[in-house]
Design a protein around this motif. Structure first.
Motif, PDB file in Angstrom:
ATOM      1  N   LEU A 219       0.815  -1.218   0.000  1.00  0.00           N
ATOM      2  CA  LEU A 219       0.000   0.000   0.000  1.00  0.00           C
ATOM      3  C   LEU A 219       0.843   1.261   0.000  1.00  0.00           C
ATOM      4  N   SER A 220       2.064   1.182   0.487  1.00  0.00           N
ATOM      5  CA  SER A 220       2.922   2.359   0.511  1.00  0.00           C
ATOM      6  C   SER A 220       3.755   2.413  -0.764  1.00  0.00           C
ATOM      7  N   PRO A 221       3.570   3.467  -1.573  1.00  0.00           N
ATOM      8  CA  PRO A 221       4.273   3.522  -2.857  1.00  0.00           C
ATOM      9  C   PRO A 221       5.759   3.851  -2.744  1.00  0.00           C
ATOM     10  N   ASP A 222       6.226   4.136  -1.527  1.00  0.00           N
ATOM     11  CA  ASP A 222       7.647   4.455  -1.385  1.00  0.00           C
ATOM     12  C   ASP A 222       8.461   3.268  -0.853  1.00  0.00           C
ATOM     13  N   SER A 223       7.823   2.100  -0.758  1.00  0.00           N
ATOM     14  CA  SER A 223       8.543   0.908  -0.294  1.00  0.00           C
ATOM     15  C   SER A 223       8.898   0.040  -1.492  1.00  0.00           C
ATOM     16  N   GLU A 224      10.183  -0.193  -1.686  1.00  0.00           N
ATOM     17  CA  GLU A 224      10.640  -0.985  -2.825  1.00  0.00           C
ATOM     18  C   GLU A 224      10.310  -2.460  -2.617  1.00  0.00           C
ATOM     19  N   PRO A 225       9.806  -3.136  -3.639  1.00  0.00           N
ATOM     20  CA  PRO A 225       9.535  -4.571  -3.508  1.00  0.00           C
ATOM     21  C   PRO A 225      10.840  -5.363  -3.425  1.00  0.00           C
ATOM     22  N   THR A 226      10.816  -6.456  -2.706  1.00  0.00           N
ATOM     23  CA  THR A 226      11.992  -7.313  -2.603  1.00  0.00           C
ATOM     24  C   THR A 226      12.181  -8.091  -3.899  1.00  0.00           C
ATOM     25  N   PRO A 227      13.398  -8.620  -4.148  1.00  0.00           N
ATOM     26  CA  PRO A 227      13.594  -9.475  -5.319  1.00  0.00           C
ATOM     27  C   PRO A 227      12.645 -10.676  -5.327  1.00  0.00           C
ATOM     28  N   GLU A 228      12.339 -11.190  -4.125  1.00  0.00           N
ATOM     29  CA  GLU A 228      11.414 -12.315  -4.030  1.00  0.00           C
ATOM     30  C   GLU A 228      10.020 -11.919  -4.508  1.00  0.00           C
ATOM     31  N   ARG A 229       9.601 -10.695  -4.117  1.00  0.00           N
ATOM     32  CA  ARG A 229       8.279 -10.225  -4.545  1.00  0.00           C
ATOM     33  C   ARG A 229       8.233 -10.037  -6.058  1.00  0.00           C
ATOM     34  N   MET A 230       9.279  -9.458  -6.617  1.00  0.00           N
ATOM     35  CA  MET A 230       9.334  -9.266  -8.062  1.00  0.00           C
ATOM     36  C   MET A 230       9.246 -10.613  -8.780  1.00  0.00           C
ATOM     37  N   ALA A 231       9.948 -11.607  -8.260  1.00  0.00           N
ATOM     38  CA  ALA A 231       9.926 -12.937  -8.874  1.00  0.00           C
ATOM     39  C   ALA A 231       8.535 -13.557  -8.790  1.00  0.00           C
ATOM     40  N   GLN A 232       7.842 -13.347  -7.650  1.00  0.00           N
ATOM     41  CA  GLN A 232       6.482 -13.862  -7.490  1.00  0.00           C
ATOM     42  C   GLN A 232       5.534 -13.255  -8.528  1.00  0.00           C
ATOM     43  N   VAL A 233       5.658 -11.934  -8.731  1.00  0.00           N
ATOM     44  CA  VAL A 233       4.776 -11.253  -9.675  1.00  0.00           C
ATOM     45  C   VAL A 233       5.063 -11.716 -11.105  1.00  0.00           C
ATOM     46  N   VAL A 234       6.339 -11.851 -11.449  1.00  0.00           N
ATOM     47  CA  VAL A 234       6.711 -12.347 -12.786  1.00  0.00           C
ATOM     48  C   VAL A 234       6.136 -13.747 -13.012  1.00  0.00           C
ATOM     49  N   LYS A 235       6.280 -14.614 -12.008  1.00  0.00           N
ATOM     50  CA  LYS A 235       5.754 -15.983 -12.108  1.00  0.00           C
ATOM     51  C   LYS A 235       4.234 -15.973 -12.309  1.00  0.00           C
ATOM     52  N   PHE A 236       3.546 -15.122 -11.527  1.00  0.00           N
ATOM     53  CA  PHE A 236       2.084 -15.028 -11.640  1.00  0.00           C
ATOM     54  C   PHE A 236       1.686 -14.573 -13.045  1.00  0.00           C
ATOM     55  N   CYS A 237       2.362 -13.562 -13.564  1.00  0.00           N
ATOM     56  CA  CYS A 237       2.033 -13.027 -14.894  1.00  0.00           C
ATOM     57  C   CYS A 237       2.237 -14.074 -15.982  1.00  0.00           C
ATOM     58  N   ARG A 238       3.316 -14.824 -15.873  1.00  0.00           N
ATOM     59  CA  ARG A 238       3.572 -15.850 -16.879  1.00  0.00           C
ATOM     60  C   ARG A 238       2.536 -16.960 -16.810  1.00  0.00           C
ATOM     61  N   GLU A 239       2.240 -17.405 -15.598  1.00  0.00           N
ATOM     62  CA  GLU A 239       1.296 -18.512 -15.433  1.00  0.00           C
ATOM     63  C   GLU A 239      -0.120 -18.136 -15.856  1.00  0.00           C
ATOM     64  N   ASN A 240      -0.467 -16.851 -15.685  1.00  0.00           N
ATOM     65  CA  ASN A 240      -1.825 -16.406 -16.004  1.00  0.00           C
ATOM     66  C   ASN A 240      -1.910 -15.626 -17.306  1.00  0.00           C
ATOM     67  N   GLN A 241      -0.799 -15.608 -18.045  1.00  0.00           N
ATOM     68  CA  GLN A 241      -0.741 -14.951 -19.356  1.00  0.00           C
ATOM     69  C   GLN A 241      -1.277 -13.513 -19.290  1.00  0.00           C
ATOM     70  N   VAL A 242      -0.787 -12.780 -18.309  1.00  0.00           N
ATOM     71  CA  VAL A 242      -1.185 -11.376 -18.132  1.00  0.00           C
ATOM     72  C   VAL A 242      -0.646 -10.558 -19.307  1.00  0.00           C
ATOM     73  N   LYS A 243      -1.516  -9.760 -19.903  1.00  0.00           N
ATOM     74  CA  LYS A 243      -1.145  -9.022 -21.108  1.00  0.00           C
ATOM     75  C   LYS A 243      -0.697  -7.591 -20.838  1.00  0.00           C
ATOM     76  N   TYR A 244      -1.134  -7.010 -19.719  1.00  0.00           N
ATOM     77  CA  TYR A 244      -0.778  -5.619 -19.422  1.00  0.00           C
ATOM     78  C   TYR A 244      -0.451  -5.449 -17.943  1.00  0.00           C
ATOM     79  N   ILE A 245       0.542  -4.605 -17.680  1.00  0.00           N
ATOM     80  CA  ILE A 245       0.915  -4.210 -16.322  1.00  0.00           C
ATOM     81  C   ILE A 245       0.535  -2.739 -16.174  1.00  0.00           C
TER      82      ILE A 245
END
Length: 304
Positions: A219-245
């Motif tokens: 919720l806080s836009p000034d907190s940087e996501p961890t590498p683990e979080r970035m990897a989770q989001v990438v995995k989710f997008c690939r698995e669900n064929q997300v077309k837009y971020i």
């Protein structure tokens, strides 16, 4: 810098308190005897302006282009509030308003917290904590509630124009109803329901229209996501064929672009309307216009 600012504000609070002991503060009337109203964030500025019409002069403390989460009140802000008749703030921890609500600042100025009783969503701050989602205005139905709170406060400080304010509020409430209906119609049968956003600001909108939000940040836009979080989001997008971020105009597109590059997705704006940029103000954009732009981008993202 913040320590120096705190000292200046503390001294000003003392001086305002001494001034308050010697005489009553009289709110400064705007040109043509308009009532001077001070708001914090953009949505409240816009809702107050819609209700108040030509009977009020609305002042927004947080300048265009500034993230509300980064904002700290200045000594001048305290003076602006004390010189007003009504102070409208969101609450629930969004703005740093504790000092602004001090008796020495407000004096006889009425203050109103528009989000009181509305906060129902939380998101993870870290693995041990949750924090409130304050972005209630992104749900047009909750925005109508905030409109009612502002209207009631305006009628109390200026009862002579009560009917005028209520007519304006009814008109804008109908616009919000139409906005809600359009969101329902467009999003009812989209192919996808997952939205990937820069930060988790869209919980109320997602809940209203049966979408599922995944925030790159919390919720806080000034907190940087961890590498683990970035990897989770990438995995989710690939698995669900997300077309837009989705990215936000105030935050920029760096994080969203990183995810898009990793997944082959495109980029679209989804504006949380915490504030407008200077350019958006110059172009005459407002809450309704930007909410409709958001709907266009949601439809595009969820139907591809």
């Amino acid at each position: 810098m913040k320590i120096l600012q705190f000292g200046i504000i503390s001294l000003l609070l003392i001086s305002l308190g001494l001034a308050g002991c010697s005489n009553q503060s009289t709110p400064i009337q705007s040109p043509n005897d308009r009532i001077n109203i001070v708001t914090t964030i953009y949505p409240l500025y816009e809702f107050t302006r819609q209700v108040g019409g030509d009977k009020v002069q609305v002042d927004m403390l947080i300048s265009p282009g500034v993230e509300p989460h980064d904002w700290e009140p200045s000594a001048q802000d305290l003076i602006r509030i004390k010189s007003s008749k009504l102070f409208v703030y969101h609450g629930a921890g969004l703005e740093a308003v504790d000092k602004l609500l001090a008796k020495e600042v407000l004096g006889g100025v009425k203050s109103v917290e528009v989000s009181k009783g509305l906060i129902s969503h939380t998101a993870e701050k870290d693995e041990h904590q949750h924090q409130n989602d304050v972005h209630t205005w992104l749900d047009p139905i909750l925005a109508k509630h905030e409109l009612k709170v502002i209207t009631k406060a305006l009628c109390e400080v200026d009862p002579a124009n009560k009917e005028y304010y209520e007519r304006n509020a009814d008109r804008f409430a109908k616009e919000l109803d139409q906005l809600d209906n359009d969101y329902k119609t467009v999003l009812a049968n989209v192919k996808r329901r997952d939205i990937i956003t820069s930060h988790a600001a869209f919980g109320y909108l997602a809940n209203r229209y049966n979408l599922k939000q995944t925030g790159i940040m919390g919720l806080s836009p000034d907190s940087e996501p961890t590498p683990e979080r970035m990897a989770q989001v990438v995995k989710f997008c690939r698995e669900n064929q997300v077309k837009y971020i989705f990215f936000e105009t105030l935050l920029g597109q760096k994080l969203a672009e990183t995810i898009a590059n990793e997944t082959g997705a495109g980029l679209l704006v989804l504006n949380p309307l915490e504030n407008l940029t200077e350019q958006e103000f110059k172009e005459g954009k407002n809450y309704i216009i930007i909410m409709r732009e958001n709907l266009v981008n949601l439809e595009k993202a969820l139907n591809n």
